[in-house]
Design a protein around this motif. Sequence first.
Motif, short mmCIF file in Angstrom:
data_model
loop_
_atom_site.label_atom_id
_atom_site.label_comp_id
_atom_site.label_asym_id
_atom_site.label_seq_id
_atom_site.Cartn_x
_atom_site.Cartn_y
_atom_site.Cartn_z
N ARG A 86 23.19 39.49 30.39
CA ARG A 86 23.97 38.79 29.86
C ARG A 86 24.19 37.38 30.59
O ARG A 86 24.42 36.52 29.86
N VAL A 87 24.12 37.39 31.79
CA VAL A 87 23.68 36.19 32.51
C VAL A 87 22.78 35.57 31.87
O VAL A 87 23.09 34.16 31.71
N SER A 88 21.41 36.17 31.81
CA SER A 88 20.47 35.32 31.25
C SER A 88 20.79 34.77 29.92
O SER A 88 20.53 33.37 29.64
N ASP A 89 21.29 35.39 28.97
CA ASP A 89 21.70 34.99 27.66
C ASP A 89 22.73 33.64 27.86
O ASP A 89 22.49 32.95 27.01
N LEU A 90 23.65 33.71 28.59
CA LEU A 90 24.60 32.89 28.79
C LEU A 90 23.95 31.60 29.31
O LEU A 90 24.39 30.40 29.13
N ARG A 91 22.86 31.60 30.33
CA ARG A 91 22.52 30.67 30.68
C ARG A 91 21.60 29.97 29.54
O ARG A 91 21.33 28.52 29.55
N ASP A 92 20.84 30.55 28.69
CA ASP A 92 20.20 30.09 27.60
C ASP A 92 21.27 29.34 26.63
O ASP A 92 20.91 28.16 26.21
N ASP A 93 22.28 29.96 26.61
CA ASP A 93 23.40 29.28 25.68
C ASP A 93 23.85 27.99 26.33
O ASP A 93 24.12 26.78 25.71
N LEU A 94 24.04 27.98 27.77
CA LEU A 94 24.28 26.84 28.41
C LEU A 94 23.42 25.65 28.35
O LEU A 94 23.64 24.58 28.15
N GLU A 95 22.05 25.94 28.34
CA GLU A 95 21.03 24.85 28.42
C GLU A 95 20.91 24.46 26.72
O GLU A 95 20.70 23.17 26.53
N ALA A 96 21.38 25.23 25.84
CA ALA A 96 21.21 24.67 24.38
C ALA A 96 22.48 23.76 24.08
O ALA A 96 22.36 22.84 23.40
N HIS A 97 23.39 24.01 25.05
CA HIS A 97 24.70 22.89 24.97
C HIS A 97 24.46 21.57 25.71
O HIS A 97 25.13 20.66 25.14
N ARG A 98 23.54 21.41 26.51
CA ARG A 98 23.20 20.26 27.04
C ARG A 98 22.42 19.45 26.36
O ARG A 98 21.83 19.57 25.46
N GLY A 99 22.49 18.13 26.76
CA GLY A 99 21.74 17.12 26.12
C GLY A 99 22.23 16.58 24.57
O GLY A 99 23.49 17.16 24.36
N PRO A 100 21.42 15.79 24.13
CA PRO A 100 20.14 15.48 24.30
C PRO A 100 20.14 14.49 25.37
O PRO A 100 21.08 13.79 25.65
N TYR A 101 18.77 14.15 25.91
CA TYR A 101 18.70 13.13 26.95
C TYR A 101 17.99 12.24 26.71
O TYR A 101 17.03 12.30 25.91
N ALA A 102 18.02 10.99 27.41
CA ALA A 102 17.07 10.03 27.30
C ALA A 102 15.85 10.47 27.54
O ALA A 102 14.76 10.11 26.98
#
Length: 456
Positions: A86-102
Amino acid sequence: MSDEDDDSAAESDGTAGSDEPTDATPDTLNDRLDGVEPDLDAAETEADLDDVEAILDAVAADLEDTDLPVPDDEDEEDPGEALESRVSDLRDDLEAHRGPYAEDVTDAIESASATLTGTRWTDQGGPAVADAVAAFADEVDEVLGTDIADDVDADTDEDVDADDDGADAPADPETLATTLDDAVAAVADADLDPDDDAEPIAALLEATDDLEAGLEDAQEWDDLEVNEQLMAEGFYDVLGHYKDFPPELSALKEWETRGRVDMVLLAKDSLQSEFMQGHCMDALIRMANPDAFEELHQLAQRRNKKAIKALGRMGAGADEAVETLIEYVDADSDPGLQKVTFRALGEIGSEEATQALANKLEMDNDNVRPYAARALGLIGDGRAIDPLAETLESDGVETVRAAAAWALRQIGTRDALEAAAAYTDERSYLVQHEADLAADALDDGDADADAEAPTA
């Protein structure tokens, strides 16, 4: 705040650094993760996402420090593994929310630049590539207020000659890559913030997607250009009214007839279809021209069986390949490779291979042993007489014994012929036939000696 207050606060948010086991349970950890999901959905800035990540890090730390019960039943879900997942899945969701970046933009531009300079473009594809880069530069200028497109137009006018129709030829890939380098620098100089500049970053990413699509659609150096290259080399000059299809096959056959190994090698290097590659290799086998040695030797070093066969057909002209081929003599896991290698070594005729082949007269595979015997016969080294004679005497397979008798006949010395001729009464027809031929050769030799002897 007192030290006790600090410790209490750290303990409450799960960031305590103690190595002591925590009081966390699967229920309390799951409750904390339940709170992460709405926080993640509500996050609007990178700072909000950093806060969510800190909570996940704290839960993960407590999970690592907690001794959770392990179920006795293998079919029952392990709470520790479920929480880690569950922690791993939430981390994946977190990364999906980040960015986009330059940085996502510059990485995409640099990837497109590598494609641009690492690809050979056709005459038709070159202008399409230039158009894709020009359109991308225009978009960057519009988003960032730069003048990259003006720079690339100036480079094109200055560096590129007109084509045959009088029109300006497209800029070469290196010049276009410079434009993309300028775009990377412009994006970096803009110092785009993922929160404040989300729209410009998204627009630039869309522009890089269009650039990559334009490069993907542009025509690379393909079969049409290969045909044009072959035409420039004169490969098709020998064609008249050909019957074979494709025409490359007719041209290949004509060049083989003329003994032009250079043209056959040109076709092999240029025409990558399995069909034409096979015909080119077959032609090289039939030609057995030492001029193709280097190419064939390189292929033989990669265990290409047709190349090894072609080297064998060259005979002594392929003597430099013997060391390579001897390495394959013990390749018992690949009988096909052994068979073609044994024959090639026999046809080349180097006595350097005698001992290695003689050792294989005792190998287990009775389908390969005859090839070792025949190779020794082709080489003709007298040192092979004794192991061949022993094989003829004691091997339990008729075809192997017949091959040994044949090899003794090829060596042809009196000792070799006598060893083979001793089996004229053999029940095996194959062995008896070889023995009879050896006996006839001995009789002919005796008759010749009598004829040459001086009369009294």
